[in-house]
Design a protein around this motif. Structure first.
Motif, PDB file in Angstrom:
ATOM      1  N   GLY A  17       0.803  -1.207   0.000  1.00 33.32           N
ATOM      2  CA  GLY A  17       0.000   0.000   0.000  1.00 33.32           C
ATOM      3  C   GLY A  17       0.841   1.264   0.000  1.00 33.32           C
ATOM      4  N   PHE A  76       1.148   2.490  -4.182  1.00 31.68           N
ATOM      5  CA  PHE A  76       0.516   1.176  -4.071  1.00 31.68           C
ATOM      6  C   PHE A  76       1.592   0.102  -4.182  1.00 31.68           C
ATOM      7  N   ASN A  98       3.307  -3.330  -3.670  1.00 30.36           N
ATOM      8  CA  ASN A  98       2.684  -4.650  -3.622  1.00 30.36           C
ATOM      9  C   ASN A  98       3.657  -5.699  -4.151  1.00 30.36           C
TER      10      ASN A  98
END
Length: 320
Positions: A250, A264, A266
């Motif tokens: 995140g 983001f 990930n």
């Protein structure tokens, strides 16, 4: 078509015959850092690995004794530059501190013809039998008709330059899937391109960097060192990849440069996506227009001219 096996990652199977590998940052800046985990793994297996990078530093300020060819600087731990932005020098010093081969070759931002001559010099003098272009991000995989090309100039100049080399193994490996969304890249189109390359026999699959591996630990240390050396302009790309390799997810902020822009981070960012370089080059719709370029400005102008003529794809949202 080359046959691969599930038991051996195709990236390493393709490089298995190579004895002298050049891993080069395609897109400038800190891109060479995205090749570090691969380089560390190959060094550990006894392969001679050399690092290079298309540089955004003011290389003209470096002493001429460091220039090994007209457009190639051999940056060592002792190389100095008055330019505060010098990723190649930072990396060379970090490599030496960890008892790893510590020369990082640097090219100025050039057009295809001159950049190819720089690569050709290294291929000849270092007896290179495999070249891996590394991209921090995935915009090098775009062929030209996508809804947005991200920042293609350096990536595609590097692709075109290496495509014209006579080297047994030529690969492109991307680390940092999703990062180019900041520059408008639609990653459904990236996946569509990978599928097309797979049909052509040009996709060598995806390979994660394990969190607890030596490669991940050293990569994170190198990125942290680079952030400390260049606090005003740390690598946003490698910072996110490094965070992904330790399981962050995140909006994992690490620099004021991205404050106000949610990240983001990930697990997809910690995966190498690898393709056959020549097959990727064959799919680029405008590569022929760049062939006789000498300078970066020519490359930029010809990409812009192509984009003004082409009908672009309609971007799609990832459905899952």
């Amino acid at each position: 078509m080359t046959e691969f096996s599930l038991t051996t990652p195709p990236l390493f199977a393709a490089l298995a015959p190579a004895r002298s590998v050049l891993i080069a940052g395609a897109g400038g800046g800190f891109d060479v850092y995205a090749g570090l985990p691969l380089a560390i793994a190959l060094w550990r297996s006894g392969v001679r690995v050399h690092l290079a990078n298309l540089s955004f530093s003011e290389l003209v300020l470096i002493d001429r004794d460091s220039w090994v060819a007209e457009h190639v600087v051999a940056v060592t731990p002792d190389t100095t530059s008055p330019d505060w932005y010098f990723p190649e020098g930072t990396l060379a010093r970090w490599l030496a501190a960890h008892d790893l081969p510590s020369t990082v070759y640097a090219f100025p931002p050039l057009g295809v013809q001159l950049l190819r001559e720089a690569y050709r010099h290294l291929v000849g003098t270092l007896d290179i039998d495999a070249v891996v272009l590394v991209d921090g991000g995935t915009d090098i995989l775009l062929r030209g008709d996508e809804s947005n090309l991200g920042t293609p100039v350096e990536d595609i100049a590097s692709l075109a330059a290496v495509a014209g080399l006579d080297v047994p193994v030529k690969l492109v490996s991307c680390l940092g899937f999703g990062i180019d969304a900041h520059d408008g890249v639609n990653h459904v189109e990236v996946l569509e391109n990978l599928a097309a390359l797979d049909r052509d026999g040009g996709y060598l699959g995806a390979l994660s960097i394990p969190n607890t591996s030596r490669e991940a630990a050293l990569y994170r240390a190198a990125v942290a060192d680079a952030q400390a050396a260049t606090p005003a302009r740390p690598s946003i790309v490698n910072g996110q990849i490094a965070a992904a390799t330790r399981g962050a997810f995140g909006d994992a902020q690490f620099t004021q440069r991205t404050s106000g822009s949610p990240l983001f981070v990930n697990p997809l960012m910690a995966i190498y996506f690898t393709v056959d370089l020549d097959k990727l080059a064959a799919r680029c719709l405008y590569l022929d227009r760049l062939e006789n370029t000498l300078g970066r400005r020519q490359v930029t102008g010809r990409i812009e001219a192509f984009r003004n003529e082409v009908s672009t794809r309609i971007p799609r949202a990832f459905p899952h």
